[in-house]
Write a protein that holds these residues in place. Structure first.
Motif, PDB file in Angstrom:
ATOM      1  N   ALA A 276       0.473  -1.111  -0.146  1.00 49.57           N
ATOM      2  CA  ALA A 276       0.120   0.219   0.043  1.00 49.57           C
ATOM      3  C   ALA A 276       0.683   1.560   0.036  1.00 49.57           C
ATOM      4  N   GLN A 277       2.338   0.439   0.184  1.00 54.34           N
ATOM      5  CA  GLN A 277       2.740   2.150   0.134  1.00 54.34           C
ATOM      6  C   GLN A 277       3.691   2.646  -1.048  1.00 54.34           C
ATOM      7  N   GLY A 278       4.058   3.262  -1.821  1.00 55.46           N
ATOM      8  CA  GLY A 278       4.935   4.220  -1.850  1.00 55.46           C
ATOM      9  C   GLY A 278       5.390   3.366  -3.481  1.00 55.46           C
ATOM     10  N   LEU A 279       4.028   3.152  -3.489  1.00 53.82           N
ATOM     11  CA  LEU A 279       4.079   2.290  -5.429  1.00 53.82           C
ATOM     12  C   LEU A 279       2.935   3.247  -5.880  1.00 53.82           C
ATOM     13  N   THR A 280       3.669   3.267  -7.740  1.00 58.03           N
ATOM     14  CA  THR A 280       3.220   4.213  -8.400  1.00 58.03           C
ATOM     15  C   THR A 280       2.213   3.846  -9.269  1.00 58.03           C
ATOM     16  N   LEU A 281       0.745   4.163  -8.953  1.00 52.93           N
ATOM     17  CA  LEU A 281      -0.275   3.633  -9.718  1.00 52.93           C
ATOM     18  C   LEU A 281       0.167   3.816 -12.086  1.00 52.93           C
ATOM     19  N   LEU A 282       0.169   2.823 -12.888  1.00 48.05           N
ATOM     20  CA  LEU A 282       0.056   3.354 -14.116  1.00 48.05           C
ATOM     21  C   LEU A 282      -1.131   2.594 -14.774  1.00 48.05           C
ATOM     22  N   ARG A 283      -1.655   3.588 -15.542  1.00 51.11           N
ATOM     23  CA  ARG A 283      -2.231   2.675 -16.370  1.00 51.11           C
ATOM     24  C   ARG A 283      -2.318   3.097 -17.618  1.00 51.11           C
ATOM     25  N   GLY A 284      -3.000   3.000 -18.432  1.00 45.82           N
ATOM     26  CA  GLY A 284      -2.829   2.904 -20.138  1.00 45.82           C
ATOM     27  C   GLY A 284      -1.383   3.030 -20.648  1.00 45.82           C
ATOM     28  N   HIS A 285      -1.411   3.562 -21.588  1.00 48.70           N
ATOM     29  CA  HIS A 285      -0.582   3.148 -22.434  1.00 48.70           C
ATOM     30  C   HIS A 285       1.382   2.818 -21.537  1.00 48.70           C
ATOM     31  N   ARG A 286       1.249   3.639 -20.191  1.00 50.39           N
ATOM     32  CA  ARG A 286       2.510   2.979 -19.343  1.00 50.39           C
ATOM     33  C   ARG A 286       2.208   1.653 -18.699  1.00 50.39           C
ATOM     34  N   ALA A 287       0.902   1.282 -18.556  1.00 43.91           N
ATOM     35  CA  ALA A 287       0.535  -0.150 -17.426  1.00 43.91           C
ATOM     36  C   ALA A 287       0.683  -1.277 -18.997  1.00 43.91           C
TER      37      ALA A 287
END
Length: 543
Positions: A276-287
């Motif tokens: 739950a801490q320090g993780l960057t959420l990736l969406r779209g083309h980055r995912a």
């Protein structure tokens, strides 16, 4: 009793150390002819062995760190769809021996292979579309995609346990993603990267199957050429000593990096908190990009070669091309199973005896305790000794015995005794590590309570330790079993006549360019190799 126990462990320690002592002792027996032969090696092939081994290790170091470290950073520091799946799938190349993947890629990508033939027909081209797969760059890529899990596993563990809170703190202080990666994650992961790289390089130097099949001039292939082609046992032992020295340097590097992991940063309190801490959420083309980057190493290191081997095996079976090989397949499989079972039982019995004896000894200054500590170190270091070194280190004393007592030598070379000896030296550390981990979960208060109730050492071991060590013992046996099934260099030299294992048969068939027939035994080795991967995934899941 103490004196007898001391003599027993002294004999065990000598047996474990004999291959290394024999190889290093070869330098003591040099005479004028030996020095002349060594100078001839130095003037002809030695520098080729050293240069190709050095280039190979540099390439594998760069490739394994890039693939393993990059995948570990993506899985540990970012959140994206598919992350949990790749967390497990990235371990799969651990089940794929590099020499098995070499057979699949060679069959698929060589000039006369189906891929090049189909492309030339579609594009209307002639000639080779790319260079020969069996080359030094091909070996670098092959080892990198098969051995990166060592780097991935250690780096992922280090980042998952320590990086989360610190990355979150850096984010709250205004640091961007790349700055957090460079100033927080990379320093924390550096010891793990070094340790994983050292393990991958030890496996690279110990390999014989890829080097021989690709026609490379490495130290390992040089040992076998000196022994089997030139018939020079002394030169083989001296080359083996150089190989042992190189592996020892990487082992020292790995142990130093492992020690530094304890000081890499504070450990997170739990996996749930860490996720739950320090993780960057990736969406779209980055995912999508993150999924593609995670898919690249596992596809190259497992899915493509395993799928191609299955295709080769099926075509061979349907066409009847490998009918003779398929007919002898049960025989080879049975030989492999028997050797693996015997080696697992013998090695685990020795590891359990050593671990239990050390646990029950109360006087650290006693001679048996000191000898057991020495045997423990020897057994633990055995996994770093290449199979080529062990084979030469055992065959040399057997040759000396043969000159004095000819009737005794066939007991080692004509039976499985020599092979089981080599397996015990090579894989004893794997079993001992698992047993020691099991003992670490048994509190010493149980021993004290049993002794206060009047239990003897034998009863304590039988009624308290044995039930609690059952899972660790089974895990150790499975790990040794799988390692023996995959082992090639020592088996190739020390196996009894007419006792071919699946690994040896696959190598011999591939060497004879009968790749379709080699697919079935190679695929069986991969299937067995999935067992430790499943055990590792289960241990990580419940950690």
């Amino acid at each position: 009793m103490q004196r007898t126990l001391g003599w027993i462990w002294a004999a065990v320690g000598l047996g474990l150390a004999l291959p290394v002592l024999t190889v290093m002792g070869a330098w003591a027996s040099l005479d004028a002819a030996g020095w002349a032969q060594w100078r001839h090696l130095a003037d002809t092939v030695l520098w080729g062995y050293l240069s190709q081994s050095t280039l190979l290790t540099v390439g594998v170091a760069a490739g394994s760190v890039a693939l393993g470290g990059g995948a570990a950073a993506l899985v540990s520091l970012f959140r994206f769809p598919g992350r949990r799946w790749w967390d497990v799938a990235l371990l799969l190349p651990m089940a794929m021996p590099a020499y098995v993947a070499a057979y699949a890629y060679t069959d698929a990508l060589q000039f006369s292979g189906p891929v090049q033939v189909a492309l030339r027909q579609q594009l209307g081209l002639q000639g080779a579309l790319w260079g020969d797969v069996r080359s030094l760059p091909g070996a670098m890529l092959l080892f990198s995609v098969c051995l990166y899990p060592y780097v991935y596993l250690l780096t992922r563990t280090a980042l998952s346990e320590r990086a989360g809170p610190l990355m979150e703190a850096a984010r709250l202080l205004g640091a961007g993603v790349w700055r957090r990666m460079a100033t927080v994650a990379l320093p924390l992961a550096r010891p793990a990267l070094v340790a994983g790289m050292a393990l991958a390089l030890m496996e690279t130097l110990a390999d014989y199957g890829v080097g021989s099949y690709f026609g490379l001039s490495t130290l390992t292939t040089g040992v076998y050429k000196a022994w089997l082609v030139q018939g020079d046992r002394l030169a083989a032992a001296q080359l083996a000593s150089l190989l042992l020295l190189a592996v020892s340097l990487f082992l020292a590097l790995e142990q130093r990096a492992q020690a530094q992991l304890r000081f890499a940063g504070p450990r997170a309190q739990s996996r749930a908190e860490d996720s739950a801490q320090g993780l960057t959420l990736l969406r779209g083309h980055r995912a999508w990009l993150a999924n593609a980057l995670c898919a690249l190493p596992v596809t190259l290191g497992f899915f493509l070669p395993a799928g191609w081997l299955a295709r080769m095996a099926w075509q061979s079976h349907v066409s009847g091309e490998g009918a003779q090989a398929w007919a002898r397949y049960p025989e080879w499989a049975l030989t492999s199973l028997k050797l693996a079972l015997l080696a697992a039982v013998l090695t685990v019995a020795l590891a359990v005896a050593l671990a239990v004896s050390r646990r029950l000894q109360t006087d650290p200054a006693a001679l048996p305790t000191r000898l057991m500590s020495a045997v423990n170190r020897l057994l633990g270091l055995g996994y770093a000794v290449p199979g080529a070194v062990i084979a030469v280190g055992l065959l040399l004393p057997i040759g000396w015995v043969q000159t004095v007592w000819p009737q005794a030598a066939p007991l080692m070379t004509g039976t499985a005794l020599g092979l089981l000896w080599a397996y015990t030296v090579r894989f004893g550390g794997v079993a001992l590590q698992s047993i020691d981990a099991g003992f670490a979960r048994i509190p010493g208060s149980l021993d004290e309570s049993a002794r206060m109730l009047g239990a003897s050492n034998w009863r304590l071991a039988r009624e308290v330790h044995a039930p609690l060590l059952s899972r660790a013992t089974l895990a150790a046996a499975l790990l040794v079993f799988v390692d023996v099934m995959k082992e090639l260099p020592a088996t190739l030299v020390l196996r009894p006549f007419d006792s071919d294992t699946l690994a040896v048969v696959a190598y011999q068939l591939a060497r004879d360019e009968r790749l379709a027939e080699a697919a079935a035994p190679a695929l069986a080795i991969v299937a067995v190799g999935l067992v430790p991967v499943a055990l590792l995934w289960r241990a990580m899941r419940f950690k």
